[in-house]
Design an enzyme around this catalytic site. Structure first.
Site, mmCIF file in Angstrom:
data_model
loop_
_atom_site.group_PDB
_atom_site.id
_atom_site.type_symbol
_atom_site.label_atom_id
_atom_site.label_comp_id
_atom_site.label_asym_id
_atom_site.label_seq_id
_atom_site.Cartn_x
_atom_site.Cartn_y
_atom_site.Cartn_z
ATOM 1 N N THR A 185 0.868 -1.186 0.000
ATOM 2 C CA THR A 185 0.000 0.000 0.000
ATOM 3 C C THR A 185 0.897 1.226 0.000
ATOM 4 O O THR A 185 2.051 1.156 0.430
ATOM 5 C CB THR A 185 -0.889 0.032 1.257
ATOM 6 N N GLU A 329 -5.971 -3.713 -0.480
ATOM 7 C CA GLU A 329 -6.293 -4.790 0.455
ATOM 8 C C GLU A 329 -7.484 -5.634 0.000
ATOM 9 O O GLU A 329 -7.772 -6.676 0.566
ATOM 10 C CB GLU A 329 -6.623 -4.214 1.842
ATOM 11 N N LYS A 438 -13.440 18.584 10.010
ATOM 12 C CA LYS A 438 -14.263 18.614 11.227
ATOM 13 C C LYS A 438 -14.518 20.064 11.596
ATOM 14 O O LYS A 438 -13.652 20.755 12.095
ATOM 15 C CB LYS A 438 -13.580 17.856 12.354
ATOM 16 N N TRP A 443 -19.087 16.985 10.414
ATOM 17 C CA TRP A 443 -18.143 16.607 9.356
ATOM 18 C C TRP A 443 -18.549 17.204 8.014
ATOM 19 O O TRP A 443 -19.719 17.173 7.636
ATOM 20 C CB TRP A 443 -18.074 15.081 9.213
#
Ligand code: AMP
Length: 541
Positions: A185, A329, A438, A443
């Site tokens: 990754t 993944e 935030k 959010w």
């Protein structure tokens, strides 16, 4: 009581055997690194992959050994994957866009014993080979005529290397859970982590990819995977395309708009897959040269959020866009935006609202969204939470970090993404958990703001980051790259966005830049962008 069916392990060589037997003459076309268009077919790819396997065995490569590839999408790279896995070794795809020190780091972590690399990357490896002592031999993916003078250890041209064996070889057999591929990754925080695919997970994922409502790969198609084989397992296409017997078109090193357009047209491409930045280059080329698409009818767009303006561009030209989401993944496909029957009647804005979402889970991907205490949140399209996934082609541990638990108590992997899921099962990514803004305890989705901003006709690319604010903690800053030759006024930009989003989501400021930094996998590098703006103060602060 066990079933009484045959034991036919899901091994990758079965795919190339099937392609060679059933679709032996089907073409595999590459824009070669040397320049000209190269043509071969599945029969020859299989024969040569067998030679790769035989040659690797001669070099002492055995079950479980890692063999690195540092290469573009070409027929030789394809042969290499099947050859490496056919002897029980593991292809380790190295991303050439990583910094040289990162390349050395992952090669050392993987303990690669050999590396197969394109001509393009010879200077890169010459500079770092001293830091990669595990590599015993470098095989340059070219022929004798194009072989450069090089100091790489035991360097040999691929064509000479495979000519040293006769091809009279049988694939090795082993358990289907044997490791097949290794992909690290990008690791924007901490060390890169190795995802270790198995034969079984790759074969299952190849089958998932072929489904009509996934990538809809069929023998009738001519398919151009622009997504590189070094990025997240090439979205399964190196396996799905031969499995289905489609014509395979490989772009080599040239991913610019003009080169991609040319291949799409000359090879009658019907389906292609790439990240938004690549499509952006194609769109700009088409607009600048006033050219249209004649055979392409589906594109898969993923890796980062696909803005609605991009979906419109293609669909106005009769090309269906499938917005996909996934990650290394996950082998990597998790969701795809195929329209479910209950939504088939939707039109215009309503249809676009669904298409802009990242899609619904494909078979063998279970999803849930949770709050921070791992309580499941409802699929109401409103509540957003951490997106977690489970399935047979999803990582259970990272390579050489086997003692680290990465699944929750229900066996789900936390993707690090924040998302909503609507009652029809369509998932929408709000942000990476670490990129969400935030503001006053609520959010704000940077992706929503970016999608809106790139809908402005003079905007080439947009990124939104949270900037410290004394009252609200963070407020959104919009960073824009204008299209070439265009100037955009800050207030006009904000006016364009006004009324299309909640008032408190409106960016506090707009900054114009020539370039937005990207990661090695083509995503906006928010970490770097935040660094670039670390001394910036919002006018509202
Ligand atoms: P990688 O492992 O490099 O493929 O990166 C996976 C990550 O890319 C995901 O966890 C998402 O954050 C992001 N990503 C992939 N596809 C999309 C998409 N269609 N929309 C938004 N983010 C995406």
């Amino acid at each position: 009581m066990l079933g009484l069916m045959q034991d036919w392990p899901l091994l990758l060589y079965k795919i190339i055997d099937h392609a060679a037997q059933q679709f032996g003459d089907r073409e595999v076309v590459t824009r070669s690194i040397e320049g000209p268009i190269h043509r071969t077919n599945y029969r020859e790819v299989r024969d040569r992959a067998l030679r790769v396997a035989q040659r690797l065995e001669k070099d002492g490569i055995k079950l479980g050994d890692r063999v690195a590839t540092l290469a573009w999408n070409t027929w030789r790279h394809l042969e290499a994957w099947y050859g490496i896995t056919g002897v029980g070794a593991v292809y380790h795809t190295v991303n050439p866009r990583l910094f040289p020190e990162q390349i050395a780091w992952i090669v050392n972590h993987a303990q690669d014993r050999a590396m197969l690399l394109d001509l393009t990357f010879v200077p890169l490896m010459e500079a770092v080979q001293d830091k990669c002592p595990s590599i015993e031999r470098y095989v340059i993916l070219t022929d004798k005529a194009h072989m450069p003078a090089t100091k790489l250890k035991n360097a040999i041209a691929y064509e000479e290397w495979i000519a040293e064996v006769d091809g009279d070889f049988a694939w090795k057999d082993f358990d289907e859970n044997t490791a097949a591929g290794l992909c690290y990754t990008s690791g924007t925080t901490g060390d890169p982590k190795g995802v270790l695919y198995s034969h079984r997970s790759n074969v299952l994922h190849a089958l998932q990819g072929c489904m009509k409502d996934t990538l809809s790969v069929s023998a009738q198609d001519s398919i151009l995977p622009i997504v590189p084989m070094f990025h997240a397992n090439a979205w399964s296409l190196a396996f799905s395309v031969p499995l289905a017997g489609a014509k395979f078109v490989l772009p080599g090193a040239k991913l610019d708009g003009a080169s991609v357009y040319e291949l799409l047209e000359t090879e009658g491409v019907t389906l292609s897959a790439a990240v938004p930045t690549v499509w952006l280059m194609l769109m700009q080329h088409m607009q600048a040269n006033k050219v249209e698409l004649h055979t392409l009818n589906r594109v898969v767009i993923g890796g980062s959020a696909c803005p609605p303006s991009m979906i419109e561009f293609f669909e106005e030209r009769g090309v269906t866009v499938n917005h996909a989401w996934g990650m290394t993944e996950m082998s990597p496909i998790g969701t795809i935006g195929a329209i479910k029957p209950q939504l088939a009647a939707l039109k215009g804005k309503d249809l676009m609202a669904i298409k802009a979402k990242q899609g619904h889970a494909i078979f063998a991907v279970e999803m849930k969204i949770t709050d921070d205490e791992n309580n499941r949140l409802p699929w109401d399209g409103v509540k957003f939470g951490r997106l977690k996934v489970k399935g047979p082609a999803i990582a259970r541990r990272y390579f050489k970090r086997e003692d680290e638990e990465i699944l929750d108590e229900e066996g789900f992997f936390d993707t690090g993404d924040v998302a909503t899921i609507d009652p029809n099962g369509y998932m929408q990514i709000t942000d990476r958990a670490k990129d969400v803004i935030k503001s006053g305890g609520e959010w704000i989705s940077s992706i929503d703001l970016e999608n809106l901003a790139v809908g402005h006709p003079d905007v080439a690319e947009a990124a939104v980051i949270g900037v410290v604010h004394p009252k609200w903690d963070e407020r959104p800053l919009l960073v824009i790259v204008p299209k070439e030759g265009k100037e955009i006024d800050r207030d006009a930009m904000l006016k364009f966005m006004d009324g299309k989003i909640a008032k408190w989501w409106m960016p506090d400021d707009v900054q114009f830049v020539r370039e937005i930094p990207h990661t090695a996998t083509g995503k906006i590098n928010k970490l770097k962008l935040r660094e670039e703006f670390k001394d910036y103060k919002l006018p509202s602060a």
